[in-house]
Design an enzyme around this catalytic site. Sequence first.
Site, PDB file in Angstrom:
ATOM      1  N   ASP A 126       0.801  -1.236   0.000  1.00 38.83           N
ATOM      2  CA  ASP A 126       0.000   0.000   0.000  1.00 38.83           C
ATOM      3  C   ASP A 126       0.828   1.277   0.000  1.00 38.83           C
ATOM      4  O   ASP A 126       0.263   2.379  -0.069  1.00 38.83           O
ATOM      5  CB  ASP A 126      -0.960   0.000   1.200  1.00 38.83           C
ATOM      6  CG  ASP A 126      -2.015  -1.076   1.065  1.00 38.83           C
ATOM      7  OD1 ASP A 126      -2.570  -1.219  -0.030  1.00 38.83           O
ATOM      8  OD2 ASP A 126      -2.260  -1.789   2.057  1.00 38.83           O
ATOM      9  N   ASP A 186      -5.565  -4.878  -6.295  1.00 38.02           N
ATOM     10  CA  ASP A 186      -5.361  -3.500  -5.807  1.00 38.02           C
ATOM     11  C   ASP A 186      -3.931  -3.022  -6.088  1.00 38.02           C
ATOM     12  O   ASP A 186      -3.662  -1.847  -6.296  1.00 38.02           O
ATOM     13  CB  ASP A 186      -5.608  -3.392  -4.298  1.00 38.02           C
ATOM     14  CG  ASP A 186      -6.717  -4.291  -3.782  1.00 38.02           C
ATOM     15  OD1 ASP A 186      -6.959  -5.348  -4.388  1.00 38.02           O
ATOM     16  OD2 ASP A 186      -7.315  -3.959  -2.750  1.00 38.02           O
TER      17      ASP A 186
HETATM   18  N1  GLY Z   1      -6.989  -1.911  -1.125  1.00 35.10           N
HETATM   19  C1  GLY Z   1      -7.971  -2.385  -0.243  1.00 35.10           C
HETATM   20  C2  GLY Z   1      -9.357  -2.144  -0.681  1.00 35.10           C
HETATM   21  O1  GLY Z   1      -9.620  -1.817  -1.819  1.00 35.10           O
HETATM   22  O2  GLY Z   1     -10.228  -2.287   0.162  1.00 35.10           O
END
Ligand code: GLY
Length: 409
Positions: A126, A186
């Site tokens: 992230d 993601d």
């Molecule tokens: N990246 C985590 C979500 O989209 O909840």
Amino acid sequence: MRIFKLTSVVICIAFLLSCNNQDKKKSGDTAMVTAKTNEEVVLDKSVAKIKSVLGSLKEADSFPRNITKGKKEWNKVGVRDWCSGFWPGVLWYAYEFSGDEAIKKGAEKFTEPLKTIAYTPADNHDIGFMVYCSYGNGYRLTGNEEYKKILLAAADTLATLYHPKAGTILSWPEMKHKFGHNTIIDNMMNLELLFWAAKNGGDKKLYDLAKSHADVSMKYLVRPDYSIYHVISFDDKTGEFVKGATHQGYADESMWARGQGWGIYGFAMSYRETGDEAYLKTSQKLADHFIARLPEDGIPYWDFDDPKIPNAPKDASAAGVVACGMLELSEQLEDKTLKEKYFKAAKALITQLGSDAYFSGDTNDALLLHSTGHYPNNSEIDVPIIYSDYYFMEALLRLKKIESKNIES
Ligand code: GLY
């Protein structure tokens, strides 16, 4: 009394018409209408709200993340939460639109604490969301050299999670016990930081690494029908592909709405950065599949395969991510009909998000209602979530830029 009312109405209409006429300036033969577009009106309201919420937030090291149902104020998280970069990102977008120096100061203040993410060991993928949404937007708008250094360091930190045999970045080190070497859809979004670094003075290998990640994701995360797995697992020793699965979706084989959005946006962005036509095609097919399955009001349920539909929660955040992705797609495509197709589909999402059904008005401190974070975990269901506001602001600004460009040309 009735005559008085009628006269008042007539005076009001005459006044409105005269205001409207004052908004039009004659330029040669054509009347130039300076009235605000729908997205500018929504941006005005959004910026006013963001500025007022900014005034109420005193701690720069705690960041808005979600609002509990029935409450007004943001619940906050610390700098290592995956959502920490979105609030500074929202502030940068609000500054970009308004030029308001007080908002810029706020954006700088909330960006600063994220520096630590770039210089401490990576504990998940992230880093891209956290640092590119904050420092990335900050650098784009100010050219601050200190921000550039931090972005380059963050890219190197993210790259430490790369698994050369699997060819992808490890998304969740803490989930290795369940998924082995794992990569989630993601993660496509975080490649933008690597592509950016490779062309802005960072190690050129960051480009190869991002390209490999996108290739392997395209091969295994995207299903033949152009829906997407949330997670793919690899053998941690050999790097061999094991299986597709879900973590935040309804089922392993279901179509989790936000995941589809990360894919549409991630592959369109990867095409922009590499020119690889396969990414463009993939983004297009993912978008087509998304559009084909949208429910009547045009905003997706949190997972397209939840059997509780139509009594399942929506996910406004997925709509915002998809809108940005489809605007990127529309910009990248050359065919006029296709360009228009994705532009119109994105605009429809943005218009609906800006309507009373989704725009929060005075209900609470967020811009948007009705997002769903992690349904299987029973967390953040049908509530405001900060990344929903972030991608909504981005979508509004993208739309405004494209429309201004179209008017000029
Ligand atoms: N990246 C985590 C979500 O989209 O909840």
